[in-house]
Design a protein around this motif. Sequence first.
Motif, PDB file in Angstrom:
ATOM      1  N   GLY A   1      42.766   0.437  71.855  1.00  0.00           N
ATOM      2  CA  GLY A   1      41.446  -0.176  71.892  1.00  0.00           C
ATOM      3  C   GLY A   1      40.924  -0.537  70.514  1.00  0.00           C
ATOM      4  O   GLY A   1      39.810  -1.009  70.368  1.00  0.00           O
ATOM      5  N   GLY A   2      41.730  -0.314  69.467  1.00  0.00           N
ATOM      6  CA  GLY A   2      41.322  -0.630  68.114  1.00  0.00           C
ATOM      7  C   GLY A   2      40.551   0.484  67.436  1.00  0.00           C
ATOM      8  O   GLY A   2      40.214   0.382  66.268  1.00  0.00           O
ATOM      9  N   ASP A   3      40.268   1.561  68.172  1.00  0.00           N
ATOM     10  CA  ASP A   3      39.535   2.688  67.595  1.00  0.00           C
ATOM     11  C   ASP A   3      40.473   3.508  66.713  1.00  0.00           C
ATOM     12  O   ASP A   3      41.664   3.613  66.981  1.00  0.00           O
ATOM     13  CB  ASP A   3      38.979   3.600  68.693  1.00  0.00           C
ATOM     14  CG  ASP A   3      37.958   2.892  69.564  1.00  0.00           C
ATOM     15  OD1 ASP A   3      37.266   1.989  69.054  1.00  0.00           O
ATOM     16  OD2 ASP A   3      37.861   3.240  70.751  1.00  0.00           O
ATOM     17  N   LEU A   4      39.918   4.092  65.681  1.00  0.00           N
ATOM     18  CA  LEU A   4      40.691   4.948  64.806  1.00  0.00           C
ATOM     19  C   LEU A   4      40.948   6.272  65.516  1.00  0.00           C
ATOM     20  O   LEU A   4      40.020   6.939  65.966  1.00  0.00           O
ATOM     21  CB  LEU A   4      39.935   5.192  63.499  1.00  0.00           C
ATOM     22  CG  LEU A   4      40.720   5.883  62.395  1.00  0.00           C
ATOM     23  CD1 LEU A   4      41.920   5.032  61.973  1.00  0.00           C
ATOM     24  CD2 LEU A   4      39.826   6.136  61.200  1.00  0.00           C
ATOM     25  N   VAL A   5      42.215   6.632  65.645  1.00  0.00           N
ATOM     26  CA  VAL A   5      42.619   7.864  66.309  1.00  0.00           C
ATOM     27  C   VAL A   5      43.119   8.816  65.231  1.00  0.00           C
ATOM     28  O   VAL A   5      43.967   8.454  64.425  1.00  0.00           O
ATOM     29  CB  VAL A   5      43.740   7.588  67.340  1.00  0.00           C
ATOM     30  CG1 VAL A   5      44.190   8.875  68.004  1.00  0.00           C
ATOM     31  CG2 VAL A   5      43.271   6.579  68.368  1.00  0.00           C
ATOM     32  N   GLU A   6      42.602  10.032  65.204  1.00  0.00           N
ATOM     33  CA  GLU A   6      42.983  11.009  64.187  1.00  0.00           C
ATOM     34  C   GLU A   6      44.430  11.439  64.367  1.00  0.00           C
ATOM     35  O   GLU A   6      44.889  11.694  65.482  1.00  0.00           O
ATOM     36  CB  GLU A   6      42.074  12.235  64.270  1.00  0.00           C
ATOM     37  CG  GLU A   6      42.331  13.222  63.160  1.00  0.00           C
ATOM     38  CD  GLU A   6      41.364  14.380  63.180  1.00  0.00           C
ATOM     39  OE1 GLU A   6      41.748  15.458  62.697  1.00  0.00           O
ATOM     40  OE2 GLU A   6      40.234  14.223  63.667  1.00  0.00           O
ATOM     41  N   VAL A   7      45.145  11.524  63.265  1.00  0.00           N
ATOM     42  CA  VAL A   7      46.527  12.002  63.251  1.00  0.00           C
ATOM     43  C   VAL A   7      46.523  13.324  62.495  1.00  0.00           C
ATOM     44  O   VAL A   7      46.105  13.374  61.348  1.00  0.00           O
ATOM     45  CB  VAL A   7      47.462  10.997  62.549  1.00  0.00           C
ATOM     46  CG1 VAL A   7      48.867  11.555  62.433  1.00  0.00           C
ATOM     47  CG2 VAL A   7      47.479   9.675  63.284  1.00  0.00           C
ATOM     48  N   PRO A   8      46.964  14.400  63.128  1.00  0.00           N
ATOM     49  CA  PRO A   8      46.962  15.692  62.442  1.00  0.00           C
ATOM     50  C   PRO A   8      47.921  15.682  61.261  1.00  0.00           C
ATOM     51  O   PRO A   8      48.895  14.934  61.247  1.00  0.00           O
ATOM     52  CB  PRO A   8      47.412  16.676  63.519  1.00  0.00           C
ATOM     53  CG  PRO A   8      48.084  15.865  64.550  1.00  0.00           C
ATOM     54  CD  PRO A   8      47.504  14.478  64.469  1.00  0.00           C
ATOM     55  N   GLU A   9      47.628  16.505  60.270  1.00  0.00           N
ATOM     56  CA  GLU A   9      48.488  16.607  59.093  1.00  0.00           C
ATOM     57  C   GLU A   9      49.907  17.026  59.495  1.00  0.00           C
ATOM     58  O   GLU A   9      50.863  16.535  58.954  1.00  0.00           O
ATOM     59  CB  GLU A   9      47.916  17.634  58.115  1.00  0.00           C
ATOM     60  CG  GLU A   9      46.700  17.140  57.387  1.00  0.00           C
ATOM     61  CD  GLU A   9      47.008  15.976  56.462  1.00  0.00           C
ATOM     62  OE1 GLU A   9      48.063  15.978  55.802  1.00  0.00           O
ATOM     63  OE2 GLU A   9      46.188  15.055  56.409  1.00  0.00           O
ATOM     64  N   ALA A  10      50.010  17.957  60.416  1.00  0.00           N
ATOM     65  CA  ALA A  10      51.312  18.439  60.875  1.00  0.00           C
ATOM     66  C   ALA A  10      51.184  18.791  62.350  1.00  0.00           C
ATOM     67  O   ALA A  10      50.113  19.163  62.815  1.00  0.00           O
ATOM     68  CB  ALA A  10      51.724  19.677  60.082  1.00  0.00           C
TER      69      ALA A  10
END
Length: 80
Positions: free
Chosen positions: A24-33
């Motif tokens: 949807g174009g929204d920023l999705v958080e990516v965990p560090e690990a």
Amino acid sequence: MTDPHGAAGHDGRQGHDQGVRGDGGDLVEVPEAPPVTGDQIVDDAVSSLRCVTAVPVQDQPGIFDSVHRTLQDRLADVEG
């Protein structure tokens, strides 16, 4: 050259936001690990997903299928 619209780079990371753009174009958080489960087979399978955005899209389903198969096999082993 910097993208003024904030598009993610080739590795899927978005500056200091540590995220990727979702469908949807929204920023999705990516965990560090990835989370650590304590099961090395599961941890290795989940870790292999971190680099999936660096692989051409047409090759990504093979990675997802492999991880899914590994997790299913491991679950079957645990359930006995």
